[in-house]
Design an enzyme around this catalytic site. Structure first.
Site, PDB file in Angstrom:
ATOM      1  N   ASN A  12       0.850  -1.183   0.000  1.00  0.00           N
ATOM      2  CA  ASN A  12       0.000   0.000   0.000  1.00  0.00           C
ATOM      3  C   ASN A  12       0.898   1.250   0.000  1.00  0.00           C
ATOM      4  OD1 ASN A  12      -1.412   2.285   1.090  1.00  0.00           O
ATOM      5  ND2 ASN A  12      -3.064   0.925   1.710  1.00  0.00           N
ATOM      6  N   HIS A  15       0.946   6.229   1.883  1.00  0.00           N
ATOM      7  CA  HIS A  15       1.703   7.176   2.703  1.00  0.00           C
ATOM      8  C   HIS A  15       2.908   7.779   1.997  1.00  0.00           C
ATOM      9  CE1 HIS A  15      -1.257   6.733   5.641  1.00  0.00           C
ATOM     10  NE2 HIS A  15      -1.082   5.428   5.718  1.00  0.00           N
ATOM     11  N   HIS A  48      -5.601   3.694  -1.675  1.00  0.00           N
ATOM     12  CA  HIS A  48      -6.921   4.070  -1.166  1.00  0.00           C
ATOM     13  C   HIS A  48      -7.218   5.500  -1.576  1.00  0.00           C
ATOM     14  CE1 HIS A  48      -9.611   4.466   2.713  1.00  0.00           C
ATOM     15  NE2 HIS A  48     -10.270   4.726   1.613  1.00  0.00           N
ATOM     16  N   ARG A  50      -9.301   8.247  -0.921  1.00  0.00           N
ATOM     17  CA  ARG A  50     -10.266   8.648   0.117  1.00  0.00           C
ATOM     18  C   ARG A  50     -11.165   9.760  -0.403  1.00  0.00           C
ATOM     19  NH1 ARG A  50      -8.767   6.596   5.380  1.00  0.00           N
ATOM     20  NH2 ARG A  50     -10.527   7.842   6.067  1.00  0.00           N
ATOM     21  N   ARG A  54      -6.990  12.864   1.044  1.00  0.00           N
ATOM     22  CA  ARG A  54      -5.923  13.322   1.940  1.00  0.00           C
ATOM     23  C   ARG A  54      -4.551  12.768   1.545  1.00  0.00           C
ATOM     24  NH1 ARG A  54      -7.678  10.109   7.365  1.00  0.00           N
ATOM     25  NH2 ARG A  54      -9.588  11.179   6.844  1.00  0.00           N
ATOM     26  N   GLU A  75      -8.689   0.650  -3.197  1.00  0.00           N
ATOM     27  CA  GLU A  75      -9.502   0.713  -1.974  1.00  0.00           C
ATOM     28  C   GLU A  75     -10.387   1.937  -2.017  1.00  0.00           C
ATOM     29  OE1 GLU A  75      -7.340   0.833   1.634  1.00  0.00           O
ATOM     30  OE2 GLU A  75      -6.462  -1.141   1.341  1.00  0.00           O
ATOM     31  N   THR A 106     -17.513  -2.312  15.669  1.00  0.00           N
ATOM     32  CA  THR A 106     -16.649  -1.861  16.765  1.00  0.00           C
ATOM     33  C   THR A 106     -15.190  -2.216  16.504  1.00  0.00           C
ATOM     34  OG1 THR A 106     -17.294  -3.873  17.864  1.00  0.00           O
ATOM     35  CG2 THR A 106     -18.346  -1.859  18.616  1.00  0.00           C
ATOM     36  N   GLU A 156     -11.233  -9.184   3.178  1.00  0.00           N
ATOM     37  CA  GLU A 156      -9.954  -8.858   3.793  1.00  0.00           C
ATOM     38  C   GLU A 156     -10.209  -8.710   5.288  1.00  0.00           C
ATOM     39  OE1 GLU A 156      -7.231  -6.380   1.787  1.00  0.00           O
ATOM     40  OE2 GLU A 156      -6.360  -5.590   3.639  1.00  0.00           O
ATOM     41  N   HIS A 199      -3.730  -4.501   7.827  1.00  0.00           N
ATOM     42  CA  HIS A 199      -3.846  -3.299   8.653  1.00  0.00           C
ATOM     43  C   HIS A 199      -2.918  -3.423   9.864  1.00  0.00           C
ATOM     44  CE1 HIS A 199      -5.754   0.605   9.268  1.00  0.00           C
ATOM     45  NE2 HIS A 199      -5.309   0.427  10.486  1.00  0.00           N
TER      46      HIS A 199
HETATM   47  N1  PXP Z   1      -5.899  -3.242   4.118  1.00  0.00           N
HETATM   48  C1  PXP Z   1      -6.863  -2.294   4.114  1.00  0.00           C
HETATM   49  C2  PXP Z   1      -8.220  -2.668   3.645  1.00  0.00           C
HETATM   50  C3  PXP Z   1      -6.572  -0.977   4.505  1.00  0.00           C
HETATM   51  O1  PXP Z   1      -7.534  -0.039   4.482  1.00  0.00           O
HETATM   52  C4  PXP Z   1      -5.267  -0.657   4.895  1.00  0.00           C
HETATM   53  C5  PXP Z   1      -4.928   0.733   5.325  1.00  0.00           C
HETATM   54  O2  PXP Z   1      -5.159   1.619   4.314  1.00  0.00           O
HETATM   55  C6  PXP Z   1      -4.302  -1.668   4.859  1.00  0.00           C
HETATM   56  C7  PXP Z   1      -4.650  -2.951   4.499  1.00  0.00           C
HETATM   57  C8  PXP Z   1      -2.881  -1.398   5.184  1.00  0.00           C
HETATM   58  O3  PXP Z   1      -2.740  -0.995   6.499  1.00  0.00           O
HETATM   59  P1  PXP Z   1      -1.343  -0.436   6.991  1.00  0.00           P
HETATM   60  O4  PXP Z   1      -1.078   0.817   6.218  1.00  0.00           O
HETATM   61  O5  PXP Z   1      -1.567  -0.212   8.429  1.00  0.00           O
HETATM   62  O6  PXP Z   1      -0.320  -1.503   6.696  1.00  0.00           O
END
Ligand code: PXP
Length: 250
Positions: A12, A15, A48, A50, A54, A75, A106, A156, A199
């Site tokens: 991903n 960032h 992703h 958004r 952002r 995403e 939650t 996922e 995640h």
């Molecule tokens: N999987 C999904 C569905 C996500 O939304 C994210 C975060 O954008 C990730 C994986 C990756 O998470 P991380 O950036 O914490 O590794």
């Protein structure tokens, strides 16, 4: 394209865009990062888009669709705007994620069970267009069953609670989370769903998840991009790949 066998790593790159946007210019370029990730063994790239843009921008998605040699996992939230963008691009995979508080369980995944009808209609055209649709959910049998009923091909599993418990030294809770993830991976697989997870994963938390035989793909972002500061993006991905393979083989 066949992905059978090996556990896939989706990197991903959100960032990279976060850092770029801190200065408002064009550097560092997420597409360049994606290409380095590809060369370092990423099996796919996740981004992703958004609603508030952002990090990843619409132009980033255009560039990734045009320039990637590996599949894009797009995403997005379940909104009409995002559906139109996905239908225009027809990415390999679309992962539906929550963005608003009310869309979350939650544990942080999408609340599919409460919104089955809307989500079934929402994902149908995406599947029709040829994208593999994945739903980001907590390790909860109700959500998994609902994801199967609405016709998603993939789920996922949200590993955030497991990773947080590990980071905060709450090892008993971490192990409970891990047990739930293990059990729910097997359950989802038994319903015919392809299972992904992600995640918050890092070098300390990845191996127990990678060891689940039903998990076909891990999506990892924040830690890899952070670790790239210290060892470079290619080596940071290489080490993640090595740990995943070690977990899978041993
Ligand atoms: N999987 C999904 C569905 C996500 O939304 C994210 C975060 O954008 C990730 C994986 C990756 O998470 P991380 O950036 O914490 O590794």
């Amino acid at each position: 394209m066949s992905f059978e066998g090996k556990l896939r790593l989706g990197v991903n790159i959100d960032h990279v865009a976060t850092v770029r946007n801190a200065r408002g210019g064009a550097y560092p370029d997420p597409l360049r990062a994606a290409k380095v990730a590809e060369a370092a063994g990423a099996d796919g790239i996740t981004a992703h888009l958004r609603e508030d843009r952002r990090h990843i921008s619409d132009a980033d998605i255009d560039g990734l669709m045009a320039g990637l040699g590996v599949p894009l996992n797009f995403e997005m939230a379940a909104t009409a705007e995002m559906q139109a963008i996905a239908l225009r691009h027809k990415p390999h995979a679309v992962c539906i994620v929550p963005e608003k508080r009310e869309e979350r369980t939650t544990e942080g995944g999408l609340e599919v069970a409460r919104e089955e009808n809307r989500l079934a209609h929402f994902i149908a055209p995406l599947i029709e267009a040829g994208s593999r649709v994945s739903i980001f959910i907590a390790a909860d049998s109700r959500q998994i069953e609902a994801a199967a009923r609405i016709g998603a091909q993939v789920i996922e599993l949200h590993t955030g609670a497991y990773c947080d418990a590990h980071a905060e030294g709450r090892f008993k809770e971490r192990d409970t989370e891990l047990d739930a993830l293990r059990e729910m991976s097997a359950y989802a697989h038994s319903l015919g769903l392809e299972v992904h997870a992600g995640h918050g994963l890092n070098y300390e938390t990845v191996k127990p998840i990678a060891a689940f035989p039903e998990v076909a793909e891990l999506n990892i972002g924040h830690f890899i991009i952070g670790e790239a500061i210290f060892r470079g993006l290619g080596p940071a991905i290489g080490e993640m790949r090595r740990l995943m393979d070690e977990a899978r083989d041993g």
